[in-house]
Write an enzyme that holds these catalytic residues in place. Sequence first.
Site, PDB file in Angstrom:
ATOM      1  N   HIS A  64       0.857  -1.191   0.000  1.00 60.00           N
ATOM      2  CA  HIS A  64       0.000   0.000   0.000  1.00 60.00           C
ATOM      3  C   HIS A  64       0.903   1.255   0.000  1.00 60.00           C
ATOM      4  CE1 HIS A  64      -3.019   2.877   1.229  1.00 60.00           C
ATOM      5  NE2 HIS A  64      -3.944   1.949   1.303  1.00 60.00           N
ATOM      6  N   GLY A 107       0.139  -4.884   1.676  1.00 64.04           N
ATOM      7  CA  GLY A 107      -1.076  -5.065   0.882  1.00 64.04           C
ATOM      8  C   GLY A 107      -0.810  -5.758  -0.439  1.00 64.04           C
ATOM      9  N   TYR A 137      -5.613  -4.020  10.451  1.00 64.33           N
ATOM     10  CA  TYR A 137      -6.053  -4.788   9.283  1.00 64.33           C
ATOM     11  C   TYR A 137      -7.522  -5.180   9.452  1.00 64.33           C
ATOM     12  CZ  TYR A 137      -3.997  -6.505   4.967  1.00 64.33           C
ATOM     13  OH  TYR A 137      -3.636  -6.646   3.652  1.00 64.33           O
TER      14      TYR A 137
HETATM   15  C1  LCV Z   1       5.056   4.775  -0.218  1.00 66.00           C
HETATM   16  C2  LCV Z   1       7.186   3.980  -0.528  1.00 66.00           C
HETATM   17  C3  LCV Z   1       6.795   2.706  -0.109  1.00 66.00           C
HETATM   18  C4  LCV Z   1       5.429   2.513   0.254  1.00 66.00           C
HETATM   19  N1  LCV Z   1       4.601   3.581   0.199  1.00 66.00           N
HETATM   20  O1  LCV Z   1      14.055   1.810  -1.462  1.00 66.00           O
HETATM   21  O2  LCV Z   1       0.022  -4.431   5.120  1.00 66.00           O
HETATM   22  S1  LCV Z   1      -0.132  -3.127   5.744  1.00 66.00           S
HETATM   23  O3  LCV Z   1      -1.256  -3.080   6.662  1.00 66.00           O
HETATM   24  O4  LCV Z   1       1.091  -2.698   6.346  1.00 66.00           O
HETATM   25  C5  LCV Z   1      -0.468  -1.994   4.433  1.00 66.00           C
HETATM   26  C6  LCV Z   1      -0.987  -0.704   4.966  1.00 66.00           C
HETATM   27  C7  LCV Z   1       0.754  -1.824   3.592  1.00 66.00           C
HETATM   28  O5  LCV Z   1       0.865  -2.415   2.541  1.00 66.00           O
HETATM   29  O6  LCV Z   1       1.693  -0.915   4.055  1.00 66.00           O
HETATM   30  C8  LCV Z   1       2.913  -0.785   3.233  1.00 66.00           C
HETATM   31  C9  LCV Z   1       3.845  -1.939   3.657  1.00 66.00           C
HETATM   32  N2  LCV Z   1       5.111  -1.790   2.888  1.00 66.00           N
HETATM   33  C10 LCV Z   1       6.298  -1.866   3.525  1.00 66.00           C
HETATM   34  O7  LCV Z   1       6.446  -2.010   4.734  1.00 66.00           O
HETATM   35  C11 LCV Z   1       7.529  -1.679   2.611  1.00 66.00           C
HETATM   36  C12 LCV Z   1       8.056  -0.247   2.824  1.00 66.00           C
HETATM   37  N3  LCV Z   1       9.176  -0.017   1.927  1.00 66.00           N
HETATM   38  C13 LCV Z   1      10.425  -0.540   2.256  1.00 66.00           C
HETATM   39  O8  LCV Z   1      10.608  -1.273   3.223  1.00 66.00           O
HETATM   40  C14 LCV Z   1      11.507  -0.222   1.277  1.00 66.00           C
HETATM   41  O9  LCV Z   1      11.115   0.887   0.502  1.00 66.00           O
HETATM   42  C15 LCV Z   1      11.775  -1.407   0.298  1.00 66.00           C
HETATM   43  C16 LCV Z   1      12.420  -2.572   1.080  1.00 66.00           C
HETATM   44  C17 LCV Z   1      10.472  -1.847  -0.387  1.00 66.00           C
HETATM   45  C18 LCV Z   1      12.740  -0.922  -0.799  1.00 66.00           C
HETATM   46  O10 LCV Z   1      13.838  -0.348  -0.143  1.00 66.00           O
HETATM   47  P1  LCV Z   1      14.855   0.542  -0.999  1.00 66.00           P
HETATM   48  O11 LCV Z   1      15.926   0.931  -0.046  1.00 66.00           O
HETATM   49  O12 LCV Z   1      15.173  -0.180  -2.255  1.00 66.00           O
HETATM   50  P2  LCV Z   1      13.605   3.024  -0.526  1.00 66.00           P
HETATM   51  O13 LCV Z   1      13.168   2.542   0.792  1.00 66.00           O
HETATM   52  O14 LCV Z   1      14.640   4.095  -0.577  1.00 66.00           O
HETATM   53  O15 LCV Z   1      12.289   3.513  -1.306  1.00 66.00           O
HETATM   54  C19 LCV Z   1      12.387   4.299  -2.500  1.00 66.00           C
HETATM   55  C20 LCV Z   1      11.294   5.324  -2.400  1.00 66.00           C
HETATM   56  O16 LCV Z   1      10.032   4.673  -2.422  1.00 66.00           O
HETATM   57  C21 LCV Z   1       9.289   5.047  -1.264  1.00 66.00           C
HETATM   58  C22 LCV Z   1      10.318   5.410  -0.217  1.00 66.00           C
HETATM   59  O17 LCV Z   1       9.728   6.269   0.735  1.00 66.00           O
HETATM   60  C23 LCV Z   1      11.357   6.099  -1.073  1.00 66.00           C
HETATM   61  O18 LCV Z   1      10.848   7.388  -1.350  1.00 66.00           O
HETATM   62  P3  LCV Z   1      11.892   8.629  -1.411  1.00 66.00           P
HETATM   63  O19 LCV Z   1      12.719   8.309  -2.645  1.00 66.00           O
HETATM   64  O20 LCV Z   1      10.996   9.807  -1.537  1.00 66.00           O
HETATM   65  O21 LCV Z   1      12.680   8.561  -0.104  1.00 66.00           O
HETATM   66  N4  LCV Z   1       8.477   3.932  -0.812  1.00 66.00           N
HETATM   67  C24 LCV Z   1       8.891   2.679  -0.594  1.00 66.00           C
HETATM   68  N5  LCV Z   1       7.885   1.926  -0.148  1.00 66.00           N
HETATM   69  N6  LCV Z   1       4.945   1.356   0.617  1.00 66.00           N
HETATM   70  N7  LCV Z   1       6.324   5.062  -0.600  1.00 66.00           N
END
Ligand code: LCV
Length: 258
Positions: A64, A107, A137
């Site tokens: 999400h 999600g 959730y």
């Molecule tokens: C917005 C993002 C996101 C993102 N949203 O790259 O299941 S529930 O209930 O939790 C539900 C509500 C849900 O689905 O929640 C989301 C759950 N998702 C996560 O927990 C994954 C969050 N993301 C990460 O852990 C990392 O981004 C990953 C491991 C996916 C990739 O890491 P990496 O180091 O390769 P960055 O973290 O630097 O991300 C690149 C850009 O994408 C944004 C993040 O904020 C960053 O933005 P900026 O370039 O502006 O800093 N981003 C990543 N995931 N779910 N934005």
Amino acid sequence: MALIEKEYRENVGIITLNNPKKKNAICESLANELISTLDHFLKHTPKVVLIRAKAGVKVWSAGHDIKELKGSKDPLEYSVPLRRLIRAVQKYPVPVISMIEGSVWGGAFELVRSTDIIIAGSTSTFAITPAKLGVPYDTVGVMNLMHNIATPVLKEMLFTASPITAKRAMETGIINYAVKVRELEKFTFEIIEKIKHNAPLAITLLKEEINLLSSACAVNPSEYEKIQAGRTKIYNSNDFSEGIKAFLEKRKPEFKGN
Ligand code: LCV
Ligand code: LCV
């Protein structure tokens, strides 16, 4: 700018997630594009639809779009984009197959689980993350996740919010196959070929029967209302706002249980 690529080839609709700068996070526009593409493919009476990401991605979908989560707003009520997308996949009249490369989060894991057959590269991982963000959730989401995942494995995934490997997911029946990434596409299309040549009416009926029967469960209304009241408390809680804020500020959340 299109967040997905779509292709229709020999009775197969192919959707490729393509929003790398947001790691294919499921934002409202991505969900809407996916729903309208699924609709669009129906005009060609497809036999199968495949949802995939670009070859070589590290992240299939980051789940999400956290930037679309707001404190004091139910993140997963019936009409939110992710809920509409998951229903569209579940009610789709032909098999929807997800071909996974890279990591799947939150999600997006529920979305993948709502598809009919899941084939992943062996280096993929899967995580479901409400506990990491403090997200309440919803019962439909939990029901979708519970389908033939052993309860202890699902509880481990939910309580730890840690990724599990494709190998573990296959061993526990969460996905169909974990194959070498270089064989993933060929293997997936071999499965698609087998399905394509079978009777479409029988397959549509079987999918509908499985989705109906696997989601049939008696719930005591007052118990249901109790859960909903609990969810309302949580999405109005400081913890939920802290979970979102911490992610956006790139720091660990400090949950205080209120
Ligand atoms: C917005 C993002 C996101 C993102 N949203 O790259 O299941 S529930 O209930 O939790 C539900 C509500 C849900 O689905 O929640 C989301 C759950 N998702 C996560 O927990 C994954 C969050 N993301 C990460 O852990 C990392 O981004 C990953 C491991 C996916 C990739 O890491 P990496 O180091 O390769 P960055 O973290 O630097 O991300 C690149 C850009 O994408 C944004 C993040 O904020 C960053 O933005 P900026 O370039 O502006 O800093 N981003 C990543 N995931 N779910 N934005
Ligand atoms: C009548 C048969 C059959 C047979 N009925 O020997 O699950 S549902 O919804 O589909 C449900 C409605 C159902 O159960 O449908 C039947 C599903 N069964 C199959 O798909 C298996 C069909 N049979 C085969 O694939 C082959 O026969 C197997 C692999 C079982 C054996 O092959 P083999 O080469 O050793 P033959 O195919 O030559 O069969 C010998 C004789 O048995 C008949 C077949 O027509 C043949 O008759 P003839 O000697 O008159 O040519 N036969 C085989 N299965 N289910 N008749």
